[in-house]
Design a protein around this motif. Structure first.
Motif, mmCIF file in Angstrom:
data_model
loop_
_atom_site.group_PDB
_atom_site.id
_atom_site.type_symbol
_atom_site.label_atom_id
_atom_site.label_comp_id
_atom_site.label_asym_id
_atom_site.label_seq_id
_atom_site.Cartn_x
_atom_site.Cartn_y
_atom_site.Cartn_z
ATOM 1 N N LYS A 16 1.388 2.386 7.388
ATOM 2 C CA LYS A 16 2.004 1.279 8.112
ATOM 3 C C LYS A 16 3.515 1.370 7.961
ATOM 4 O O LYS A 16 4.039 1.392 6.844
ATOM 5 N N LEU A 17 4.231 1.419 9.089
ATOM 6 C CA LEU A 17 5.686 1.404 9.093
ATOM 7 C C LEU A 17 6.127 -0.011 9.467
ATOM 8 O O LEU A 17 5.975 -0.429 10.615
ATOM 9 N N THR A 18 6.624 -0.742 8.494
ATOM 10 C CA THR A 18 6.896 -2.162 8.710
ATOM 11 C C THR A 18 8.063 -2.420 9.647
ATOM 12 O O THR A 18 8.091 -3.402 10.376
ATOM 13 N N LYS A 19 9.051 -1.525 9.648
ATOM 14 C CA LYS A 19 10.215 -1.695 10.526
ATOM 15 C C LYS A 19 10.797 -0.324 10.836
ATOM 16 O O LYS A 19 10.465 0.677 10.186
ATOM 17 N N ASP A 20 11.663 -0.295 11.830
ATOM 18 C CA ASP A 20 12.277 0.969 12.210
ATOM 19 C C ASP A 20 13.176 1.465 11.078
ATOM 20 O O ASP A 20 13.853 0.686 10.410
ATOM 21 N N GLY A 21 13.170 2.757 10.851
ATOM 22 C CA GLY A 21 13.956 3.328 9.765
ATOM 23 C C GLY A 21 13.546 4.765 9.534
ATOM 24 O O GLY A 21 12.931 5.405 10.385
ATOM 25 N N ASP A 22 13.863 5.279 8.367
ATOM 26 C CA ASP A 22 13.492 6.644 7.996
ATOM 27 C C ASP A 22 12.388 6.612 6.946
ATOM 28 O O ASP A 22 12.494 5.898 5.947
ATOM 29 N N TYR A 23 11.327 7.383 7.177
ATOM 30 C CA TYR A 23 10.182 7.434 6.269
ATOM 31 C C TYR A 23 9.796 8.899 6.042
ATOM 32 O O TYR A 23 9.864 9.714 6.968
ATOM 33 N N CYS A 24 9.353 9.193 4.837
ATOM 34 C CA CYS A 24 8.792 10.505 4.538
ATOM 35 C C CYS A 24 7.687 10.314 3.506
ATOM 36 O O CYS A 24 7.896 9.629 2.493
ATOM 37 N N TRP A 25 6.510 10.884 3.754
ATOM 38 C CA TRP A 25 5.398 10.666 2.841
ATOM 39 C C TRP A 25 4.413 11.822 2.910
ATOM 40 O O TRP A 25 4.444 12.644 3.821
ATOM 41 N N ARG A 26 3.531 11.877 1.919
ATOM 42 C CA ARG A 26 2.370 12.768 1.932
ATOM 43 C C ARG A 26 1.175 11.928 1.485
ATOM 44 O O ARG A 26 1.312 10.952 0.749
ATOM 45 N N TRP A 27 -0.019 12.295 1.934
ATOM 46 C CA TRP A 27 -1.223 11.602 1.498
ATOM 47 C C TRP A 27 -1.772 12.294 0.248
ATOM 48 O O TRP A 27 -1.738 13.524 0.138
ATOM 49 N N TRP A 51 -11.817 -2.954 19.275
ATOM 50 C CA TRP A 51 -11.041 -3.920 18.484
ATOM 51 C C TRP A 51 -11.362 -3.762 17.000
ATOM 52 O O TRP A 51 -10.454 -3.778 16.155
ATOM 53 N N LEU A 52 -12.627 -3.605 16.671
ATOM 54 C CA LEU A 52 -13.026 -3.464 15.271
ATOM 55 C C LEU A 52 -12.507 -2.163 14.666
ATOM 56 O O LEU A 52 -12.062 -2.135 13.514
ATOM 57 N N LEU A 53 -12.563 -1.080 15.424
ATOM 58 C CA LEU A 53 -12.040 0.200 14.927
ATOM 59 C C LEU A 53 -10.554 0.097 14.619
ATOM 60 O O LEU A 53 -10.057 0.693 13.654
ATOM 61 N N ASN A 54 -9.836 -0.673 15.411
ATOM 62 C CA ASN A 54 -8.398 -0.827 15.208
ATOM 63 C C ASN A 54 -8.052 -1.799 14.088
ATOM 64 O O ASN A 54 -7.007 -1.654 13.452
ATOM 65 N N ASN A 55 -8.904 -2.796 13.841
ATOM 66 C CA ASN A 55 -8.519 -3.905 12.965
ATOM 67 C C ASN A 55 -9.284 -4.008 11.653
ATOM 68 O O ASN A 55 -8.836 -4.715 10.746
ATOM 69 N N LEU A 56 -10.417 -3.334 11.543
ATOM 70 C CA LEU A 56 -11.223 -3.476 10.328
ATOM 71 C C LEU A 56 -10.422 -3.134 9.079
ATOM 72 O O LEU A 56 -10.465 -3.857 8.081
ATOM 73 N N MET A 57 -9.673 -2.028 9.134
ATOM 74 C CA MET A 57 -8.909 -1.579 7.978
ATOM 75 C C MET A 57 -7.463 -2.064 7.999
ATOM 76 O O MET A 57 -6.869 -2.297 6.949
ATOM 77 N N THR A 58 -6.893 -2.218 9.182
ATOM 78 C CA THR A 58 -5.485 -2.586 9.270
ATOM 79 C C THR A 58 -5.241 -4.064 9.013
ATOM 80 O O THR A 58 -4.178 -4.446 8.526
ATOM 81 N N HIS A 59 -6.215 -4.907 9.348
ATOM 82 C CA HIS A 59 -6.076 -6.358 9.151
ATOM 83 C C HIS A 59 -7.377 -6.892 8.527
ATOM 84 O O HIS A 59 -8.164 -7.570 9.188
ATOM 85 N N GLN A 60 -7.597 -6.590 7.272
ATOM 86 C CA GLN A 60 -8.847 -6.969 6.620
ATOM 87 C C GLN A 60 -8.963 -8.487 6.512
ATOM 88 O O GLN A 60 -7.995 -9.176 6.197
ATOM 89 N N ASN A 61 -10.167 -8.975 6.777
ATOM 90 C CA ASN A 61 -10.404 -10.415 6.846
ATOM 91 C C ASN A 61 -11.753 -10.733 6.202
ATOM 92 O O ASN A 61 -12.767 -10.104 6.527
ATOM 93 N N VAL A 62 -11.771 -11.703 5.290
ATOM 94 C CA VAL A 62 -12.978 -12.039 4.541
ATOM 95 C C VAL A 62 -14.086 -12.537 5.465
ATOM 96 O O VAL A 62 -15.246 -12.102 5.385
ATOM 97 N N ASP A 63 -13.757 -13.460 6.366
ATOM 98 C CA ASP A 63 -14.779 -14.023 7.251
ATOM 99 C C ASP A 63 -15.369 -12.955 8.167
ATOM 100 O O ASP A 63 -16.571 -12.963 8.460
ATOM 101 N N LEU A 64 -14.530 -12.054 8.624
ATOM 102 C CA LEU A 64 -15.024 -10.971 9.473
ATOM 103 C C LEU A 64 -15.978 -10.076 8.701
ATOM 104 O O LEU A 64 -17.037 -9.693 9.211
ATOM 105 N N MET A 65 -15.640 -9.742 7.455
ATOM 106 C CA MET A 65 -16.524 -8.900 6.642
ATOM 107 C C MET A 65 -17.869 -9.567 6.403
ATOM 108 O O MET A 65 -18.896 -8.901 6.342
ATOM 109 N N LYS A 66 -17.868 -10.880 6.272
ATOM 110 C CA LYS A 66 -19.132 -11.595 6.077
ATOM 111 C C LYS A 66 -20.001 -11.517 7.323
ATOM 112 O O LYS A 66 -21.231 -11.454 7.235
ATOM 113 N N GLU A 67 -19.387 -11.533 8.487
ATOM 114 C CA GLU A 67 -20.132 -11.541 9.751
ATOM 115 C C GLU A 67 -20.670 -10.177 10.150
ATOM 116 O O GLU A 67 -21.689 -10.077 10.834
#
Length: 503
Positions: A373-384, A207-223
């Motif tokens: 993060k792809l917020t909704k279905d559609g066309d996306y193109c990107w590079r890092w 759960w932490l591997l999936n959510n630490l970066m995707t859903h950052q939370n102040v209280d979680l970081m404190k704990e």
């Protein structure tokens, strides 16, 4: 009536035969069973007077044996043959039920003095155990099922472990795994490590591997403590959003909260306040000394060791932030600059076209981590962002396909682009979507793959089933652009195959 109607509707007999069959199934015979129902039939008539005088039977739910035992023997304590005293409270119980517990079974069957005592004072060394937990655990010996509230599961687990009730321990573990979330993950992980529930620890780490970066939370970081965050940061399964620089930034915010636990503000303000605090620290300590060498910063050294700096210094803006923050010792950066410089020279002059042999261990420990993060279905193109040794990789999501393209001439690129005929790439791509509590709704992974691309060649990485798609959709990739070996021989002639899967 429902059953009879169903029979009539599905029967293959004609109506007369159906009526006959139904009537014949009655309790008493019927003279009219071979006639149509146009005439009066006694089997449909009202009960006679004799029948009417009888009491009409009514359904009555009897108290089950389990409920009777629980109420009479446990709650009321009837016929008790032993009294347990703990935490200022007494329970009138029964040895035959207590022997379900490994703790009491050993006590009563051995040569312990308690085996003949009628009143047993119970020492409770575990501070997680309270009277409410003991009430639930003792009660579980007298009933078939136990309702465990997620908010109470740690105390009940502690008591169950003390009394050696394996079934209840397992039920506590299942309750914890089903209720892992931002408010429970840290305490569940800590409790699972204390009481030896490896499967719960694994679930919390996932759960932490999936959510630490995707859903950052102040209280979680404190704990989150140093030991747990270190496990997360070193893992190649960490779901990174954007690039490795964001891992460093998240650690900077986490370290600030660890040293300033009273901070209370919106998460959008957290980075600015962390930077201001670091600036103040640099002023007080002197610009020369890196923060991790100071007394306050030293405990965080093991965590920052696992940041993959080679993928931060490949971007100019990020490299400048590292220098400005002065968190890391200079020798860390010096060794990384040297390593990356030689990697670039091998790519440019030693014909290093990228990884061609399976080296999964090296991939897990040193691959580039990035996400989108792809917020909704559609066309996306990107590079890092960042210099990737002339490998300009474009990622496209369109029509539920994810496509990699090695760009050389077809799209503009702000950096240097390799014109070598073929380049090799090791990668793993994962997709996931989560519900509001951070639980996985759906996920897919390519696994570890080796891929060869010619100039401007495209390759379909994943074809998605629309029935499994749920947005927002998180894309996480691991890449390795250069050979992990320091010394390589010039490449031999290559086969024409495009991609290989590595088991």
């Amino acid at each position: 009536m429902g059953t009879q109607g169903s029979r009539l509707h599905t029967s293959s007999q004609d109506p007369e035969e159906a009526v006959e069959t139904t009537c014949a199934s009655g309790k008493h015979g019927c003279e009219c069973r071979k006639r149509k129902r146009t005439a009066h039939c006694d089997c449909d008539s009202e009960p006679d007077e004799e029948d009417a005088l009888l009491d009409t039977p009514r359904r009555k739910k009897l108290k089950s044996t389990s409920k009777y035992i629980y109420q009479t023997l446990f709650l009321n304590g009837e016929n008790s043959d032993i009294r347990i005293c703990a935490l200022g409270q007494e329970w009138n119980l029964h040895k035959v039920y207590l022997c379900q517990s490994g703790y009491f079974s050993s006590m009563f069957s051995g040569s312990w003095k308690e085996s003949n005592m009628m009143v047993i004072p119970l020492e409770i060394p575990d501070q997680n155990i309270d009277t409410e937990a003991l009430q639930v655990v003792f009660g579980s010996l007298y009933r078939d099922d136990v309702l465990i509230k997620p908010s109470r599961v740690v105390s009940i687990l502690a008591a169950a472990c003390m009394l050696q009730l394996d079934g209840l321990i397992q039920q506590c573990g299942e309750t914890m795994k089903e209720n892992v979330g931002v408010k429970t993950v840290c305490v569940y992980y800590s409790s699972a490590s204390i009481y030896g529930l490896d499967s719960v620890m694994k679930k919390c780490l996932e759960w932490l591997l999936n959510n630490l970066m995707t859903h950052q939370n102040v209280d979680l970081m404190k704990e989150l403590g140093v030991d747990v965050i270190e496990l997360l940061i070193q893992s190649s399964d960490l779901f990174v959003m954007q690039v490795e620089m964001d891992v460093y930034t998240a650690l900077k915010k986490w370290m600030f909260l660890q040293l300033n636990p009273s901070w209370d503000g919106p998460i959008k303000q957290l980075l600015a306040d962390a930077d201001a605090w670091l600036c103040k620290c640099r002023t007080e300590m002197g610009e020369e000394e890196p923060f991790l060498k100071a007394e306050d910063g030293a405990p965080f050294t093991p965590v920052f060791r696992h940041v993959r700096l080679q993928y931060i210094i490949n971007d100019l803006a990020s490299a400048r932030i590292l220098e400005r923050d002065n968190i890391l010792p200079p020798d860390w950066l010096t060794s990384v600059y040297k390593s990356q410089w030689f990697a670039m020279l091998r790519t440019e002059h030693d014909n290093d076209n990228g990884p061609q042999d399976a080296n999964k261990e090296e991939f897990e420990s040193s691959s580039m981590r990035c996400g989108r993060k792809l917020t909704k279905d559609g066309d996306y193109c990107w590079r890092w962002t960042g210099f990737n040794f002339g490998f300009d990789l474009l990622v496209t999501y369109t029509n539920r396909f994810i496509v990699f393209k090695r760009n050389t001439l077809s799209q503009p690129c702000g950096g240097a682009v390799s014109m070598q005929p073929r380049r090799h790439l090791a990668y793993r791509l994962r997709l996931a979507s989560f519900d509001n509590s951070g639980k996985l709704v759906c996920s897919r992974s390519t696994g570890y793959q080796l891929l060869t691309l010619e100039k401007d060649q495209e390759y379909v990485v994943m074809n998605l089933d629309s029935r499994l798609l749920s947005f927002p959709l998180y894309v996480c990739c691991n890449f390795q652009y250069t050979s992990p070996h320091m010394d390589r021989c010039p490449d031999s002639p290559e086969p024409e195959s495009s991609a290989r899967s590595v088991s």
